[in-house]
Scaffold this motif. Sequence first.
Motif, short mmCIF file in Angstrom:
data_model
loop_
_atom_site.label_atom_id
_atom_site.label_comp_id
_atom_site.label_asym_id
_atom_site.label_seq_id
_atom_site.Cartn_x
_atom_site.Cartn_y
_atom_site.Cartn_z
N GLY A 138 -44.30 62.47 -35.57
CA GLY A 138 -44.30 63.06 -36.90
C GLY A 138 -45.37 64.14 -36.97
O GLY A 138 -46.50 63.92 -36.52
N MET A 145 -39.19 50.27 -31.01
CA MET A 145 -40.25 51.26 -30.99
C MET A 145 -41.55 50.54 -31.31
O MET A 145 -41.72 49.96 -32.36
N ARG A 151 -46.76 49.51 -34.96
CA ARG A 151 -45.90 49.13 -36.08
C ARG A 151 -46.64 48.43 -37.21
O ARG A 151 -46.16 48.36 -38.33
N VAL A 159 -45.84 55.08 -32.77
CA VAL A 159 -45.45 56.45 -33.09
C VAL A 159 -46.64 57.37 -32.84
O VAL A 159 -47.79 56.93 -32.83
N SER A 190 -37.24 55.11 -27.06
CA SER A 190 -37.31 56.02 -28.20
C SER A 190 -38.68 55.92 -28.85
O SER A 190 -39.15 54.84 -29.18
N GLN A 191 -39.34 57.04 -29.02
CA GLN A 191 -40.63 57.08 -29.69
C GLN A 191 -40.61 58.25 -30.66
O GLN A 191 -40.13 59.32 -30.33
N SER A 192 -41.15 58.03 -31.84
CA SER A 192 -41.15 59.07 -32.86
C SER A 192 -42.43 59.87 -32.83
O SER A 192 -43.49 59.34 -32.52
#
Length: 83
Positions: free
Chosen positions: A67, A1, A21, A4, A63-65
């Motif tokens: 929040g 990743m 990151r 985000v 996959s990426q988050s």
Amino acid sequence: MDSVIAIDLGGTKLCTAVVDRDGAVLWRKKLSVAVERPAATIEQIVQVIREAEAVSPAPHNSSQSVGIVVPGIYFAGTGNVWA
């Protein structure tokens, strides 16, 4: 990743950022919250996530988050959260 999407949903504003990151902000946007109806706010969040994905360095199939922070009240005595 590689990055985000961070969203801060407040009572009057919606702030969104793409952060890598290392903590560098790659993109950001600030909007007034659409308060006329809850569905309008949700539509606004979906749209800003799409915009953030378009500028994100992560491939769309990886996959990426995301929040999302919303205002709330925490009751330490009971452990309950009200938002």
